[in-house]
Design an enzyme around this catalytic site. Structure first.
Site, PDB file in Angstrom:
ATOM      1  CG  ASP A 167     -13.278  45.812 -55.709  1.00 55.23           C
ATOM      2  OD1 ASP A 167     -13.559  45.368 -54.993  1.00 55.23           O
ATOM      3  OD2 ASP A 167     -13.935  45.580 -56.347  1.00 55.23           O
ATOM      4  CG  HIS A 168     -16.104  49.569 -55.827  1.00 51.30           C
ATOM      5  ND1 HIS A 168     -15.475  49.336 -56.647  1.00 51.30           N
ATOM      6  CD2 HIS A 168     -17.655  48.228 -56.129  1.00 51.30           C
ATOM      7  CE1 HIS A 168     -16.009  48.575 -57.008  1.00 51.30           C
ATOM      8  NE2 HIS A 168     -17.529  48.347 -57.624  1.00 51.30           N
TER       9      HIS A 168
ATOM     10  CB  CYS B 156     -12.739  42.526 -55.307  1.00 47.49           C
ATOM     11  SG  CYS B 156     -12.108  40.460 -56.567  1.00 47.49           S
TER      12      CYS B 156
ATOM     13  CB  THR C  98     -15.413  37.174 -57.799  1.00 47.37           C
ATOM     14  OG1 THR C  98     -15.024  37.652 -58.109  1.00 47.37           O
ATOM     15  CG2 THR C  98     -17.169  37.624 -57.809  1.00 47.37           C
TER      16      THR C  98
ATOM     17  CG  HIS D   9      -0.276  20.853 -51.713  1.00 53.03           C
ATOM     18  ND1 HIS D   9      -1.264  19.556 -52.472  1.00 53.03           N
ATOM     19  CD2 HIS D   9      -0.036  20.105 -50.484  1.00 53.03           C
ATOM     20  CE1 HIS D   9      -1.530  18.932 -51.589  1.00 53.03           C
ATOM     21  NE2 HIS D   9      -0.611  18.366 -50.646  1.00 53.03           N
TER      22      HIS D   9
ATOM     23  NE  ARG E  14     -20.482  43.013 -55.212  1.00 52.79           N
ATOM     24  CZ  ARG E  14     -20.194  43.301 -55.777  1.00 52.79           C
ATOM     25  NH1 ARG E  14     -19.570  42.837 -56.547  1.00 52.79           N
ATOM     26  NH2 ARG E  14     -20.925  44.819 -55.892  1.00 52.79           N
TER      27      ARG E  14
ATOM     28  CG  HIS F 265       4.102  19.915 -51.767  1.00 54.28           C
ATOM     29  ND1 HIS F 265       3.200  19.490 -52.787  1.00 54.28           N
ATOM     30  CD2 HIS F 265       3.970  19.729 -50.991  1.00 54.28           C
ATOM     31  CE1 HIS F 265       2.395  18.924 -51.927  1.00 54.28           C
ATOM     32  NE2 HIS F 265       3.340  18.733 -50.735  1.00 54.28           N
TER      33      HIS F 265
HETATM   34  C1  RB5 Z   1     -16.751  44.601 -58.765  1.00 47.00           C
HETATM   35  O1  RB5 Z   1     -17.852  44.621 -59.092  1.00 47.00           O
HETATM   36  C2  RB5 Z   1     -16.503  43.035 -59.596  1.00 47.00           C
HETATM   37  O2  RB5 Z   1     -16.395  43.175 -60.456  1.00 47.00           O
HETATM   38  C3  RB5 Z   1     -15.188  43.201 -58.796  1.00 47.00           C
HETATM   39  O3  RB5 Z   1     -15.203  43.210 -57.259  1.00 47.00           O
HETATM   40  C4  RB5 Z   1     -14.889  41.931 -58.501  1.00 47.00           C
HETATM   41  O4  RB5 Z   1     -15.716  40.469 -58.512  1.00 47.00           O
HETATM   42  C5  RB5 Z   1     -14.099  41.061 -59.675  1.00 47.00           C
HETATM   43  O5  RB5 Z   1     -12.852  40.356 -59.828  1.00 47.00           O
END
Ligand code: RB5
Length: 153
Positions: free
Chosen positions: A8-9, A65, A67, A98, A109, A133
């Protein structure tokens, strides 16, 4: 290996370097986007990659993304997908050995690009361990079956 990738962004900044890294390792990479840093909804991109893997159009998926969490939550809902957020090469190794994971979800990030490269490489080079497994992974996948009524008490 055929790799489907998307972000994503929040993960976009790492996507192009990771695509280039995967290509340098000899993998065939299909980039499902986005093509710029404009805000997008991560479930749309997780869906595309997960469905490509589930359909056998790609061998593995990589999603980035902020996280990794939203990508994993979405991708894992697609039948045939085993997706997880991974933050260390050791977890990437165990996710393959596993859990026979097929969609890697990473943070753009909170995990540095160099570490994510190590994580991706471990994900792509570790074989499923089989043995004890195998039955456990089969038990994960029975949850995809709408006729499965749950484990008896
Ligand atoms: C975007 O702001 C953020 O919510 C997304 O990149 C991700 O971390 C969501 O789980």
């Amino acid at each position: 290996m055929r790799i489907a990738i998307a972000s994503d962004h929040a993960g976009f900044i790492q996507k192009t370097p990771l695509v280039e890294y995967l290509q340098s390792l000899g993998h065939e990479v299909r980039d499902f986007g986005p093509s710029n840093e404009d805000r997008v909804d991560y479930p749309d991109f997780a869906d595309k990659v997960a469905r490509a893997v589930a359909a056998g159009q790609a061998d593995r998926g990589v999603l980035i993304c902020g996280t990794g969490i939203g990508m994993a939550l979405t991708a894992d809902k697609i039948a045939g997908i085993r997706a997880s957020v991974i933050q260390t090469p050791e977890f990437a190794h165990l996710f393959r050995e596993h859990n026979n994971g097929n969609v890697l979800c990473i943070s753009g990030r909170f995990t540095a690009l160099d570490l994510n490269k190590q994580i991706v490489e471990e994900f792509l080079t570790t074989e499923f361990g089989g043995g004890r497994h195998t039955g456990r992974v089969e038990k994960i996948m029975r949850e995809d079956d709408a006729n499965f009524c749950g484990v008896a008490e």
